[in-house]
Design an enzyme around this catalytic site. Structure first.
Site, PDB file in Angstrom:
ATOM      1  N   GLY A   1       0.853  -1.189   0.000  1.00  0.00           N
ATOM      2  CA  GLY A   1       0.000   0.000   0.000  1.00  0.00           C
ATOM      3  C   GLY A   1       0.884   1.233   0.000  1.00  0.00           C
ATOM      4  O   GLY A   1       1.293   1.714   1.059  1.00  0.00           O
TER       5      GLY A   1
ATOM      6  N   ASN B   1      -8.352   2.950   7.800  1.00  0.00           N
ATOM      7  CA  ASN B   1      -9.618   3.452   8.346  1.00  0.00           C
ATOM      8  C   ASN B   1     -10.625   2.312   8.431  1.00  0.00           C
ATOM      9  O   ASN B   1     -10.520   1.332   7.695  1.00  0.00           O
ATOM     10  CB  ASN B   1     -10.221   4.478   7.367  1.00  0.00           C
TER      11      ASN B   1
ATOM     12  N   ALA C   1      -0.833  13.362   5.703  1.00  0.00           N
ATOM     13  CA  ALA C   1       0.107  13.558   4.590  1.00  0.00           C
ATOM     14  C   ALA C   1      -0.688  13.535   3.290  1.00  0.00           C
ATOM     15  O   ALA C   1      -1.744  12.913   3.220  1.00  0.00           O
ATOM     16  CB  ALA C   1       1.145  12.450   4.582  1.00  0.00           C
TER      17      ALA C   1
ATOM     18  N   LYS D   1     -11.932   5.750  16.358  1.00  0.00           N
ATOM     19  CA  LYS D   1     -11.654   6.331  15.038  1.00  0.00           C
ATOM     20  C   LYS D   1     -12.867   6.122  14.117  1.00  0.00           C
ATOM     21  O   LYS D   1     -13.257   7.017  13.371  1.00  0.00           O
ATOM     22  CB  LYS D   1     -10.394   5.680  14.442  1.00  0.00           C
TER      23      LYS D   1
ATOM     24  N   ASN E   1     -15.059   8.874  12.103  1.00  0.00           N
ATOM     25  CA  ASN E   1     -15.242   8.741  10.653  1.00  0.00           C
ATOM     26  C   ASN E   1     -16.717   8.655  10.273  1.00  0.00           C
ATOM     27  O   ASN E   1     -17.133   9.203   9.255  1.00  0.00           O
ATOM     28  CB  ASN E   1     -14.479   7.512  10.115  1.00  0.00           C
TER      29      ASN E   1
ATOM     30  N   ASN F   1     -14.247  19.435   5.763  1.00  0.00           N
ATOM     31  CA  ASN F   1     -14.690  18.988   7.098  1.00  0.00           C
ATOM     32  C   ASN F   1     -15.344  20.136   7.871  1.00  0.00           C
ATOM     33  O   ASN F   1     -16.390  19.973   8.487  1.00  0.00           O
ATOM     34  CB  ASN F   1     -13.509  18.432   7.896  1.00  0.00           C
TER      35      ASN F   1
ATOM     36  N   SER G   1     -11.117  11.810   3.632  1.00  0.00           N
ATOM     37  CA  SER G   1     -10.690  10.797   2.666  1.00  0.00           C
ATOM     38  C   SER G   1     -11.887  10.339   1.810  1.00  0.00           C
ATOM     39  O   SER G   1     -11.726  10.084   0.617  1.00  0.00           O
ATOM     40  CB  SER G   1     -10.063   9.612   3.391  1.00  0.00           C
TER      41      SER G   1
END
Ligand code: KPL
Length: 301
Positions: free
Chosen positions: A7, A103, A129, A182, A186, A200, A253
């Site tokens: 990945g 995620n 990043a 998390k 999300n 966001n 994302s």
């Protein structure tokens, strides 16, 4: 230790750079010939941080060309984890250690069931990043990474080279709760930003978006509680609000995946939550609505 990284997205390359900088060896396993050619033409990848730019050129191979794998870091999108694992499973040593960093939830549990012989770790990171150009990564912000062993084969400690290479790495005994926290954030942010096609922070500016977010948060809290998961010390909506504000200028994302016509992680985020709700017989209409909306938008693309 030699880490193979499956990945080559932002998190995979960020970790590759940190391991290399700390003197460890790394091999990147790339998805296909095209990706491999582009990597070779670029002669590696670079990471830009506040301290300047560093270039790295670890070896890169296709899954079919790797040999023995002792330490495997999987940083693909959630929906690609199991196929990525299958592509290299016959190269893993009996005692191989696998770390999953993505995620959403679901693939971690499937891996645990399908590969109980391995030492399986899972983690969640708030590192940020993004790619300025292909293979040119910019580190947007230094986050924290929590990792913990999923397999519980025996009480192991964190691989030493990770501790020395990855800043702000925290070992967590209850990694399931970390993954749920998390997931909860999300669920609150990602689908709504994809549906409203907004940053966001723009979720907080409109009554209808705030109301939808609050309803999603209440439902997630109920389901976590029914599964005996301790989320945050305060209301999920307050936590999600702060994160949406802090990352206000960012695109989530899921918004980015949707905007670029790519597969989203909705099944591993809201889809997982809705399945968990079904198990305990609690309706989650607001989450179901966002799940259906994102599925519908993806099918229309
Ligand atoms: O993790 C994120 C994502 O975009 O996937 C959040 C927390 C929403 C930050 O953008």
């Amino acid at each position: 230790m030699h880490w193979h990284i499956l990945g080559a997205g932002a998190i995979g390359l960020l970790w590759a750079g940190r391991l290399l900088q700390a003197g460890h060896s790394v091999t990147l396993i790339l998805r296909d010939e095209e990706k491999l050619r582009s990597y070779q033409e670029n002669q590696g990848f670079s990471i830009e941080t506040d301290a300047g730019q560093s270039h790295f050129s670890p070896p890169a191979v296709l899954a079919s060309d790797c040999h023995r794998i002792d330490h495997l870091l999987i940083t693909t999108k959630a929906f690609a984890v199991l196929d990525a694992y299958d592509a290299v499973s016959n190269k893993l040593t009996d005692t191989a250690c696998i770390l999953l960093l993505h995620n959403g939830m679901g693939p971690q549990q499937t891996m645990l069931e399908n590969a109980p012989q391995h030492e399986i770790w899972a983690g969640s990171t708030t590192d940020g990043a993004y790619f300025k150009e292909p293979w040119q990564l910019v580190q947007a912000g230094k986050g924290e990474t929590h990792i913990g062993e999923l397999s519980m084969v025996s009480k192991r400690t964190l691989p030493a080279d990770l501790v020395s290479s990855i800043p702000d790495l925290i070992e967590d005994q209850d990694i399931e709760a970390v993954l749920w926290r998390k997931l909860a954030i999300n669920c609150a942010i990602n689908p709504l930003t994809a549906i409203f096609n907004c940053r966001n922070g723009e979720l907080l500016k409109y009554d209808d978006r705030r109301a939808a977010m609050a309803q999603i948060c209440r439902e997630v809290e109920q389901i976590a509680k029914a599964h005996n998961i301790q989320l945050f010390d305060r209301k999920l909506m307050e936590q999600a609000w702060d994160i949406a504000e802090l990352t206000g200028e960012n695109h989530s994302s899921m918004q980015q995946d949707m905007a670029h016509g790519r597969q989203t992680e909705i099944e591993e985020i809201t889809g997982f939550l809705c399945r968990a709700a079904k198990q305990v017989g609690i309706p989650v209409p607001a989450n179901q609505l966002t799940l259906d909306a994102v599925r519908g938008m993806s099918a229309d693309q």
